[in-house]
Design a protein around this motif. Sequence first.
Motif, PDB file in Angstrom:
ATOM      1  N   GLY B  46       0.905  -1.183  -0.023  1.00 26.10           N
ATOM      2  CA  GLY B  46       0.085   0.077  -0.034  1.00 26.10           C
ATOM      3  C   GLY B  46       0.830   1.162  -0.116  1.00 26.10           C
ATOM      4  N   THR B  47       0.549   2.247  -0.985  1.00 28.47           N
ATOM      5  CA  THR B  47       1.530   3.349  -1.193  1.00 28.47           C
ATOM      6  C   THR B  47       0.854   4.525  -1.042  1.00 28.47           C
ATOM      7  N   GLU B  50       3.279  10.432   1.050  1.00 27.54           N
ATOM      8  CA  GLU B  50       4.239  10.638   2.015  1.00 27.54           C
ATOM      9  C   GLU B  50       4.755   9.176   2.588  1.00 27.54           C
ATOM     10  N   GLU B  51       6.010   9.005   2.884  1.00 31.98           N
ATOM     11  CA  GLU B  51       6.501   8.029   3.465  1.00 31.98           C
ATOM     12  C   GLU B  51       5.984   8.067   4.894  1.00 31.98           C
ATOM     13  N   ARG B  52       5.646   6.646   5.203  1.00 33.06           N
ATOM     14  CA  ARG B  52       5.110   6.287   6.652  1.00 33.06           C
ATOM     15  C   ARG B  52       5.840   5.215   7.173  1.00 33.06           C
ATOM     16  N   LYS B  80       9.447   7.757  -4.072  1.00 36.70           N
ATOM     17  CA  LYS B  80      10.575   6.596  -3.759  1.00 36.70           C
ATOM     18  C   LYS B  80      10.059   5.196  -4.245  1.00 36.70           C
ATOM     19  N   VAL B  81       8.648   4.966  -4.307  1.00 37.91           N
ATOM     20  CA  VAL B  81       8.056   3.863  -4.956  1.00 37.91           C
ATOM     21  C   VAL B  81       8.354   3.557  -6.252  1.00 37.91           C
ATOM     22  N   GLU B  85      11.668   1.430  -5.935  1.00 38.14           N
ATOM     23  CA  GLU B  85      11.123   0.001  -5.876  1.00 38.14           C
ATOM     24  C   GLU B  85      10.742  -0.408  -7.229  1.00 38.14           C
ATOM     25  N   LEU B  86       9.903   0.286  -7.981  1.00 37.24           N
ATOM     26  CA  LEU B  86       9.322  -0.179  -9.441  1.00 37.24           C
ATOM     27  C   LEU B  86      10.623  -0.498 -10.385  1.00 37.24           C
ATOM     28  N   PRO B  87      11.764   0.049 -10.525  1.00 42.90           N
ATOM     29  CA  PRO B  87      12.696  -0.442 -11.110  1.00 42.90           C
ATOM     30  C   PRO B  87      13.349  -1.719 -10.847  1.00 42.90           C
TER      31      PRO B  87
END
Lengths: 244, 301
Positions: B46-47, B50-52, B80-81, B85-87
């Motif tokens: 779950g994205t 903001e960062e959590r 950042k995702v 993360e996606l790459p």
Amino acid sequence: MLQSLFEIRENEPVARDVWRMTLAGDTAAITAPGQFVNVRLEGRFLRRPISVCDWREGELTIIYKVLGAGTAEMTGFPAGKTLDLLTGLGNGFDPSEGGDAPILIGGGVGVPPLYGLAKRLLALGKKPRAVLGFNTAAEVFYAGEFRALGCPAVLATADGSLGVRGFVTDALPEDYSYFFTCGPEAMLKAVYRKTKTSGQLSFERRMGCGFGACMGCSCKTVTGFKRICREGPVLRKEEIVWDD
Amino acid sequence: MGRLSVTLCGVGLDNPVIPASGTFGYGYEFAELYDINVLGTFSFKGTTLEERFGNPTPRIAEAPAGMLNSVGLQNPGVEKVISEELPKLRKCFHKPVMANVSGFSLEDYARTCALLDREEQVGWLEVNVSCPNVHGSGMSFGTDPAAAASVVRAVKAAAKKPVIVKLTPNVTDIVSVAKACEDAGADGLSLINTILAMRIDLRTRKPVLANTMGGLSGPAVFPVALRMVYQTARAVKIPVVGMGGVSSAADVLEMLMAGARAVEIGAANLTDPYACKRIIEALPGEMDKYGIGTLAELTGG
């Protein structure tokens, strides 16, 4: 990480409510002392994460404390029974760091992973010493095993029934090059405050999966969020952020 | 079309098995264990905008035939995702992925979805409406049909990809929320999210979870989930993704028979990291037992 079946070789008490289980199976995924296994118990949903005390090719030893119904059930498992384990979990201790005279500080069931570590430190030609803390004499285990390796061990018990009366922090020597510790969080915090050198601390958390998928065991560090099960359970002293 | 193929909002899946958000990270960790391209797709962690960090620990507890979690949407934030993360995911997963999105305001949802909508690998946006609405007295968007519909409209205006709304079971009437989402333009629904629950530690006399309450998942919730999928699938025309305690190929068939088009698998991944792979491999044999030729026979496509 490896999921595989292990067969119980031995399962016996080593102190009050503390049991040692030796298991035969594929230990190839274990790369460092202080890593843990996650044990599946029939009829219980979550696996039980337990640190590895020692291992060699084809065999590993865990020492577990009876804390709830799951670990109570484990004490009844006979030799020959098969268990589903995830092995090679967590980062573990890095024995190459920290000079030639490290101190190993263990509390209760935090002691076992330090045994496997002591072996590897000795194999690197280092001269580790141990300070092992327990609540009371009836709960003491493995002091003799450390000494048999050639690692001197000082005992502390909270009630003074054996060794130094008090906590591990009351029994620390003055001179050591580095520390490795594992035990209850209150002890880790006390060790963190008392020690003057750098060191590695192994943390315990309630876990979901044990391999980094659920984020159940995360903590904050100076270099960002870490999962105790994956980037931990061992953190460097310098990166720790205490919760309160 | 293979025996296991299904279609979800116009996008074909090789099979209906989808690891659920929050139990599969961003995929690459499971890719160390097996080729995750065997999956139909998966819904990533779950994205949020903001960062959590999420909630304080302990945030996991055990239950009979299940578990509670109060993780609270730990994630690095959408930017950042996308950049980190996606790459990594792209290297190990070569199919469209489901992007799971949460938010605390309509603007949060819209901005996060708009950013993920532009990512080529994203096939669907799965919008979790279970978070508290910070502008609406903290009540979850998903517990009120009108609030859920407002999220759908905001997201549909911001994104082109199919929007699947993930519904909470913690409501009196899930069908009314489902219908409101359909009317607002949702392309699909997924249900159920976890059931609000708690445990108390007898030793400390305090809740096990630092957050007091958390969401129950695992086999314990399967019959509840199945019932809600059945009720919802009969009431809407858009596809429904069934989830909640699915842990075997038989459970997958049961969900499809209840009206699901595809099935998400959550807690099972946490106790058996190979759960989804094993379920996919077991499906043909399980179908044979019941004389099911293709899954499309059950799902209608």
